[in-house]
Enzyme design. Structure first.
Site, PDB file in Angstrom:
ATOM      1  N   CYS A 165       0.847  -1.226   0.023  1.00  0.00           N
ATOM      2  CA  CYS A 165      -0.086  -0.048   0.125  1.00  0.00           C
ATOM      3  C   CYS A 165       0.999   1.038   0.019  1.00  0.00           C
ATOM      4  O   CYS A 165       1.510   1.442  -1.048  1.00  0.00           O
ATOM      5  CB  CYS A 165      -0.862  -0.231   1.224  1.00  0.00           C
ATOM      6  SG  CYS A 165      -2.276   1.010   0.991  1.00  0.00           S
ATOM      7  N   HIS A 222      -3.781  -4.860  -0.303  1.00  0.00           N
ATOM      8  CA  HIS A 222      -3.359  -5.744   0.761  1.00  0.00           C
ATOM      9  C   HIS A 222      -3.439  -7.061   0.561  1.00  0.00           C
ATOM     10  O   HIS A 222      -4.467  -7.502   0.836  1.00  0.00           O
ATOM     11  CB  HIS A 222      -4.079  -5.083   2.055  1.00  0.00           C
ATOM     12  CG  HIS A 222      -3.903  -3.670   2.492  1.00  0.00           C
ATOM     13  ND1 HIS A 222      -2.897  -3.508   3.273  1.00  0.00           N
ATOM     14  CD2 HIS A 222      -4.445  -2.528   1.933  1.00  0.00           C
ATOM     15  CE1 HIS A 222      -2.972  -2.024   3.467  1.00  0.00           C
ATOM     16  NE2 HIS A 222      -3.916  -1.479   2.586  1.00  0.00           N
ATOM     17  N   GLU A 247      -2.446  -9.217   2.787  1.00  0.00           N
ATOM     18  CA  GLU A 247      -2.887  -9.899   4.064  1.00  0.00           C
ATOM     19  C   GLU A 247      -4.644  -9.527   4.341  1.00  0.00           C
ATOM     20  O   GLU A 247      -4.879 -10.228   5.466  1.00  0.00           O
ATOM     21  CB  GLU A 247      -1.841  -9.231   5.290  1.00  0.00           C
ATOM     22  CG  GLU A 247      -2.316  -7.843   5.651  1.00  0.00           C
ATOM     23  CD  GLU A 247      -1.517  -6.846   4.564  1.00  0.00           C
ATOM     24  OE1 GLU A 247      -0.966  -7.464   3.723  1.00  0.00           O
ATOM     25  OE2 GLU A 247      -1.859  -5.797   4.806  1.00  0.00           O
TER      26      GLU A 247
END
Lengths: 409, 231, 239
Positions: free
Chosen positions: B91, B205, B207
């Site tokens: 990001c 992202h 994750e």
């Protein structure tokens, strides 16, 4: 802590005790026949037993043990006895289109095939959303309804007197609510009347609940002399306030002789069907277009209990004044018993909302009954029992609270 | 390589660079989940000794840059990248690698990748209103100019996979062959992932992108282990 | 999204444990709301594993809290939830404490202000519709979505997948929030699989009754997404 013994008004217990399970106190008065209510009346109050548990909580325990299937069978038998298939009404459901009467009438008609006539003793001052709920009850729910609109002048006078003499703004409403149904029953020949919750749920002596019939003393009288409206005898009302007996007749209970003749049966639906107020609310929303108040009710956290009468909020304020019990206490106690709240939740809500002054409709009510706000507050002060209230620099404070933050705790 | 259970001290160490911006918890959690030993740190030495590093980030570009400088992490990052050990930016961690950003005038970045960071316009080419930031799921697809995904951490993902995005700015690299993934937001096509040898960085992202995002971490963990072996 | 809707009502703030537990189990973004009143509360929530935080009561009481929070944590992580109730004058007004306290603040103006102050996202909740299954409030959602340039999430009233499609198409929602529509069927499934005795649960009679609310279709995320995909609304469908 003062050594001087503090006067306890209204025959209330001198020591303030809170139930260990809910947040109710032993100062809570049981329901009484309103038409015998005078300034001198001594209250029967909520019983808290040796273990510190109140009758209402004990009743909630009992409720869990009840065989509801058996009770429903009893209901079916009762209904079968009364059900009419000739097009006429076979039961009366008194109410205002609030969640309780919405549920009762709907379940009786659509689940159990009865033909209820709904009857309404209208609020002193309708709230607009309360009026819509009443309309939806009748229009969406689909019921015939008789609304008895009271003589406005008499209504105002009696309301004012009940505040002056008893600090009880709600008496005129309660009188009608309890007295109208038996009279309609007699006139229309519909012997079966259904109310909703059994009052023991709230702490009336458990003995009351062993039968389903409402104790006849609630809605009949033997002699006119027994009767007091607004704390004033009938004789005085007629003589001092220039009224006739006819002016007052709609507030009076039915003659007990007529009731015996008519074979009236008053039942609590709550005896036969397990009653959970929140579930009743959902039912009403789902089936009769009921909507909650669009903002929090002052003095409590709830939005859907008793919202159709502007004077209702003031009524709970006076219970706070007289018994130290505000609306949040009433609401939270009930929800604790129904396991929707923990006692800690209840205490937090009581701390935050109990005794909040209902200013939203106050001025309108005062204007309506032609009383000055100052006079109302003066009356409040005179009705506070010394054993409950202490006057401090910051105003009146309770001596004992469920959060143990009263002046004497 | 040993069996399935790796001893704690044989797990590759990943330094998650902490400059007090952003939620590192999820990044740490994803790393551990795929068998990496992750440590959140702002210590120059710890970072340099790690087998791999992640630069996460959320927030304002300029504030991030000033925090990096404050902790001396701008140098640490450049030093680490020079070692060519695996490095992942996420990001804002992608944006910070660039030369400069449009935010609040012109803010300078780490200049590890030549290019700028631009803000999404309020209207796209067809005059349609854009909601900014982009918050939500969007596709990533291959850059026709690059060599594809097989050799990268995106190995095994299908074209047009959904990933989770939260951003108001996007990167514009000068060298378009370094663009690994492209994304289209309301008609605006932009670079959503870059790769240069062992340096990778994503606008989305991984994750927070469910199973498919974790696959990226898994692939990266394999690369780290392989790099370790080679060294 | 995890909301302790009565946190402001009870004046508490206690979601940290549940946030941490959930954050360990899932790899999708987690938004947390309920009783977040100070910068410190937000920091704790983020540290516990939240990706985004949502504020309502605190923002209305002190609008500058929004700018403070967005400067510190990044606006894209700060969500402002607006609880709207329609009044007789046909305007919508914002409420706090889970639809209880009137603020007198008109929703449209407040939404624009929240954006100006740095909110990254707005969740617009129709208090009138939520839990009823009557569908979202299309007018309300459209009004807010068209007035701001940040994403707007519709919330409150979904009864079936069609309602979701409608609020996206006609209500111009950038995203939707759903709750009841999933909870009833989930509770049912859970009870089938677990012989729970609910020792810690409060009111169990409803759960045990297996009742549903007639106006809410029992459905799953999968079914909803399949419906939307088949009706030209693109969404992430898992294989």
């Amino acid at each position: 802590m003062s050594d001087k013994k503090l006067e306890a008004k209204y025959g209330l217990p001198e020591k303030v005790v809170f139930c260990k399970r809910c947040v109710m106190s032993n100062q809570r008065p049981a329901s009484t026949p309103e038409f015998k209510h005078t300034a001198e009346s001594k209250k029967t109050t909520m019983h808290i037993d040796a273990e510190g548990i109140c009758d209402a909580c004990r009743f909630a325990d009992e409720k869990e043990k009840i065989n509801w299937e058996k009770r429903e069978q009893e209901l079916l038998q009762l209904l079968d006895k009364h059900r009419r298939n000739d097009g006429k009404y076979d039961c009366i459901v008194p109410g205002s289109g609030g969640k309780d009467s919405a549920y009762q009438s709907h379940v009786l008609k659509y689940k159990y095939g009865m033909h209820p006539l709904t009857i309404t003793w209208p609020p002193i001052l309708y709230t607009d959303y309360g009026y819509h709920n009443w309309k939806n009850w009748v229009e969406v729910g689909g019921f015939d309804n008789i609304s008895f609109k009271q003589n406005g002048r008499v209504m105002k006078l009696l309301t004012k007197l009940s505040i002056e003499n008893l600090l009880h703004p709600f008496q005129t409403f309660i009188l009608g609510q309890k007295n109208l149904a038996p009279k309609v029953s007699i006139n229309y020949d519909i012997p079966l009347i259904f109310y909703g919750e059994n009052e023991a749920e709230y702490g009336n002596p458990i003995a009351d609940n062993s039968t389903t019939l409402r104790d006849k003393s609630y809605y009949s009288y033997q002699h006119l002399k027994e009767i007091f409206l607004g704390g004033v005898s009938i004789e005085d009302l007629i003589n001092k306030y220039d009224l006739t007996l006819n002016d007052l007749i709609s507030f009076l209970p039915a003659d007990h002789k007529e009731i015996e003749k008519a074979n009236i049966e008053v039942h609590y639906l709550g005896y036969y069907l397990k009653w959970t107020p929140q579930e009743v609310y959902y039912y009403a929303v789902e089936n009769t277009g009921f909507k909650a108040r669009p903002f929090r009710t002052q003095g409590t956290y709830s939005k859907y209990n008793s919202i159709d009468d502007k004077i209702d909020d003031l009524h709970y304020y006076t219970t706070m004044v007289k018994f130290g019990i505000g609306r949040a206490t009433y609401d939270a106690s009930q929800e604790i018993r129904n396991k929707h709240l923990t006692r800690d939740d209840g205490k937090a809500l009581v701390k935050r909302f109990d005794g909040e002054f209902p200013d939203k409709y106050f001025n309108e009510i005062m204007e309506h009954i032609e009383m000055t706000p100052e006079r109302f507050h003066e009356l409040c002060d005179s009705f506070r029992s010394p054993h409950l209230w202490k006057k401090t620099d910051a105003g009146w404070k309770l001596r004992h609270t469920v959060n143990e933050d009263g002046t004497d705790d | 390589m040993q069996g399935i259970e790796l001893m704690e001290d044989s797990k590759p160490k990943v330094a998650i660079i902490d400059y007090e911006m952003g939620n590192m918890f999820s990044v740490e959690h994803a790393c551990r989940y795929v068998g990496l030993d992750a440590v959140i740190t702002s210590d120059h030495e710890t970072i340099m000794n790690a087998d791999a590093a992640i630069l996460p980030g959320v927030g304002a570009f300029s504030e991030c840059m000033s925090n990096l400088k404050k902790f001396g992490l701008d140098t640490a990052i450049k030093d680490f990248i020079e070692t060519e050990k695996p490095f992942m930016g996420i990001c804002l961690g992608l944006q910070l690698l660039f030369t400069e950003s449009e935010e609040f005038g012109i803010s300078s970045g780490l200049d590890v990748i030549k290019g700028t960071v631009k803000k999404f316009p309020t209207l796209n080419g067809d005059g349609k209103k854009l909601k900014v930031p982009q918050i939500g799921w969007n596709h990533i697809y291959k850059n026709p100019e690059s060599s594809g995904w097989d050799d990268s951490v995106l190995n095994g993902l299908t074209e047009k996979e959904f990933m989770y995005f939260v951003h108001s700015y996007y990167v514009v690299p000068e060298n378009s062959s370094e663009t690994l993934t492209l994304t289209n937001y309301c008609g605006i096509e932009y670079c959503s992932g870059i790769q240069r040898n062992n340096l990778i960085a994503f606008q989305f992202h991984p994750e927070k992108s469910g199973k498919e995002g974790i696959k990226i971490y898994e692939n990266w963990a394999s690369k780290i282990k392989n790099t370790e072996i080679l060294n | 999204m995890f909301t302790d809707v009565v946190a402001s009502l009870y004046e508490r703030n206690s979601l940290d444990d549940i946030i941490s537990k959930v954050a360990k189990e899932v790899f999708i973004p987690l938004t947390v709301a309920g009783g977040l009143r100070t910068i410190d509360d937000l920091k704790k929530a983020f540290r516990a594993g939240a990706d985004k935080v949502s504020i309502n009561t605190a923002a209305i009481k002190n609008p500058l809290f929004i700018s403070e929070a967005s400067k510190k944590f990044g606006s894209s992580n700060i969500v402002v939830t607006i609880e709207a109730i329609k009044h007789a004058d046909n305007n919508y007004y914002a409420y706090t404490d889970n639809g209880r306290e009137e603020t007198g603040i008109e929703v449209l103006g407040w939404a624009k202000k929240a954006e100006e102050l740095g909110a990254g996202e707005i969740i617009i909740t129709s208090v009138d519709n939520e839990g009823t299954g009557h569908g979202y409030d299309i007018n309300l959602t459209k009004m807010v979505s068209e007035a701001v340039s940040i994403p707007v999430v519709a919330h409150g009233g979904a009864g079936d997948a069609k309602d979701i499609k409608n609020v996206i198409d006609d209500g111009k929602a950038d995203a939707v929030a759903i709750a009841s529509i999933l909870h009833y069927s989930y509770a049912e499934k859970y009870l089938e699989e677990h012989k729970a005795d609910f020792k810690e649960e409060g009111n169990v009679s409803f759960l045990n009754s297996g009742r549903n609310y007639s106006k809410i279709q029992k459905t799953s995320i999968e079914d909803i997404k399949n419906y939307l995909s088949m009706n030209e609304i693109e969404c992430r469908v898992l294989n």
